[in-house]
Design a protein around this motif. Sequence first.
Motif, mmCIF file in Angstrom:
data_model
loop_
_atom_site.group_PDB
_atom_site.id
_atom_site.type_symbol
_atom_site.label_atom_id
_atom_site.label_comp_id
_atom_site.label_asym_id
_atom_site.label_seq_id
_atom_site.Cartn_x
_atom_site.Cartn_y
_atom_site.Cartn_z
ATOM 1 N N ALA A 102 51.668 34.963 38.450
ATOM 2 C CA ALA A 102 51.668 35.126 39.907
ATOM 3 C C ALA A 102 51.007 36.442 40.311
ATOM 4 N N VAL A 103 51.233 37.495 39.534
ATOM 5 C CA VAL A 103 50.573 38.784 39.817
ATOM 6 C C VAL A 103 49.059 38.632 39.692
ATOM 7 N N LEU A 104 48.620 37.927 38.641
ATOM 8 C CA LEU A 104 47.185 37.685 38.477
ATOM 9 C C LEU A 104 46.647 36.858 39.643
ATOM 10 N N ASN A 105 47.435 35.904 40.098
ATOM 11 C CA ASN A 105 47.046 35.087 41.254
ATOM 12 C C ASN A 105 46.870 35.973 42.490
ATOM 13 N N VAL A 106 47.783 36.925 42.665
ATOM 14 C CA VAL A 106 47.664 37.869 43.792
ATOM 15 C C VAL A 106 46.354 38.643 43.697
ATOM 16 N N ALA A 107 45.996 39.067 42.485
ATOM 17 C CA ALA A 107 44.757 39.832 42.294
ATOM 18 C C ALA A 107 43.530 39.048 42.741
ATOM 19 N N MET A 108 43.610 37.738 42.623
ATOM 20 C CA MET A 108 42.469 36.904 43.005
ATOM 21 C C MET A 108 42.476 36.529 44.485
ATOM 22 N N LEU A 109 43.514 36.967 45.210
ATOM 23 C CA LEU A 109 43.609 36.678 46.642
ATOM 24 C C LEU A 109 43.553 37.933 47.503
ATOM 25 N N LEU A 110 43.869 39.075 46.903
ATOM 26 C CA LEU A 110 44.028 40.317 47.656
ATOM 27 C C LEU A 110 42.665 40.986 47.865
ATOM 28 N N ARG A 111 42.244 41.084 49.104
ATOM 29 C CA ARG A 111 40.906 41.612 49.403
ATOM 30 C C ARG A 111 40.870 43.142 49.426
ATOM 31 N N ASP A 112 41.852 43.774 50.033
ATOM 32 C CA ASP A 112 41.791 45.211 50.293
ATOM 33 C C ASP A 112 42.514 46.009 49.224
ATOM 34 N N SER A 113 42.108 45.834 47.973
ATOM 35 C CA SER A 113 42.686 46.577 46.854
ATOM 36 C C SER A 113 41.621 46.781 45.789
ATOM 37 N N GLU A 114 41.367 48.034 45.427
ATOM 38 C CA GLU A 114 40.378 48.323 44.392
ATOM 39 C C GLU A 114 40.855 47.796 43.038
ATOM 40 N N THR A 115 42.163 47.902 42.777
ATOM 41 C CA THR A 115 42.698 47.384 41.515
ATOM 42 C C THR A 115 42.487 45.881 41.424
ATOM 43 N N ALA A 116 42.762 45.158 42.505
ATOM 44 C CA ALA A 116 42.558 43.708 42.517
ATOM 45 C C ALA A 116 41.082 43.375 42.294
ATOM 46 N N VAL A 119 40.288 43.705 38.650
ATOM 47 C CA VAL A 119 40.819 42.563 37.897
ATOM 48 C C VAL A 119 39.884 41.366 38.025
ATOM 49 N N ARG A 120 39.393 41.103 39.235
ATOM 50 C CA ARG A 120 38.493 39.964 39.445
ATOM 51 C C ARG A 120 37.190 40.136 38.664
ATOM 52 N N VAL A 121 36.633 41.345 38.679
ATOM 53 C CA VAL A 121 35.406 41.606 37.932
ATOM 54 C C VAL A 121 35.639 41.400 36.441
ATOM 55 N N TYR A 122 36.753 41.901 35.942
ATOM 56 C CA TYR A 122 37.083 41.769 34.524
ATOM 57 C C TYR A 122 37.255 40.296 34.153
ATOM 58 N N LEU A 123 37.935 39.532 35.003
ATOM 59 C CA LEU A 123 38.143 38.103 34.755
ATOM 60 C C LEU A 123 36.815 37.369 34.620
ATOM 61 N N LEU A 124 35.890 37.631 35.545
ATOM 62 C CA LEU A 124 34.615 36.922 35.530
ATOM 63 C C LEU A 124 33.726 37.381 34.376
ATOM 64 N N ASP A 125 33.841 38.643 33.970
ATOM 65 C CA ASP A 125 33.119 39.103 32.775
ATOM 66 C C ASP A 125 33.577 38.326 31.547
ATOM 67 N N MET A 126 34.907 38.141 31.415
ATOM 68 C CA MET A 126 35.456 37.397 30.281
ATOM 69 C C MET A 126 35.022 35.933 30.333
#
Length: 343
Positions: A102-116, A119-126
């Motif tokens: 669920a935390v990972l899901n939040v990272a893929m929905l949260l627009r105004d967070s540098e950490t999120a 995470v999205r960039v790292y996910l797509l690199d993998m």
Amino acid sequence: MINESALLESKTLRDSVLDRTNVLDRVKALSLLPDGMHVTTAMVATYFGVTTEALRALVHDHRAELETSGYRVLAGTELSDFKQLSGIQSRTRSLALFSRRAVLNVAMLLRDSETARQVRVYLLDMECLARAQPAEHTASTDSASLDARIDQRITHILGKTVVPMFNALIETSREDRRELIALRAGVQRIERRLHQHHARLKRLEGLRDDRPAIGVMAAMDSMNGRSFEQHVARLLRRDGCTNVVVQGGHGDRGVDVIGLTPGERRLVVQCKRFAPYLTIGSPDMQKFIGAAKVLYRAEVAIYVATCPFTPEALHIAAEAGITAVHRGLLEEWSTGEPLHVLE
């Protein structure tokens, strides 16, 4: 290459990478509750550097998707049971919990967070790297991943079902206590070997993650002294100790927990929840030795601390037969490794 913003728009793409929860700790350490599985709304907000109000608004907009990923709200008896098992202190009538998915899901929905965003960039690199692998390698990786998931499922069953069953039997049984403790130790050895096997598979597959399991210690660092003493008492009961009583506080005469080991030896424990940069020195150890050996005539004496011991304190403890449980050993004990002095 797919732009990281695509995860914000495509639920199908989000669903395809939800199992890659290891990226959370690669981007930034995620502290977990004492159960090692969940985090609260405040903890998720801290991880992403946003307000709890912003996070609640996101949950309101995407609740159905997040519930599928492991988000849930506890209340009533379920909340009371969770508080008792996890040791958390809360007076709220309900508690929202997020799983790592669920935390990972939040990272893929949260627009105004540098950490999120990271995470999205790292996910797509993998994901891009996985798609670039030859078919043969993908097939072998899928097979290894399946084996790893089976190992993890077996480990989960052993740790969350079989071992607690033995704990309950040990607490209620008298005649077969020793045999049950021996059987539980065998199950825990199998569980540890599966953990080690899974770690070796991850290293061989190049999925390195050398971070320690921080969730348990982060939870203990957030406890107050009394909660920490209760946590240690639960570990003692888990390992077969009986008549365990928490007596820490004013008038405890230098001992916080007393009881009997599985072998019926008199047991005393001192608990210190100190910041990890502090140390337990020789005066503290000498004081405990006096209380344990003179006042309580203990046969087994344990000094548990969330910080290191000085070399001199360790030397004095060894000479007096005191078991010093430092931060690293405490983490292992809390995550299932038995404390050998209790055997």
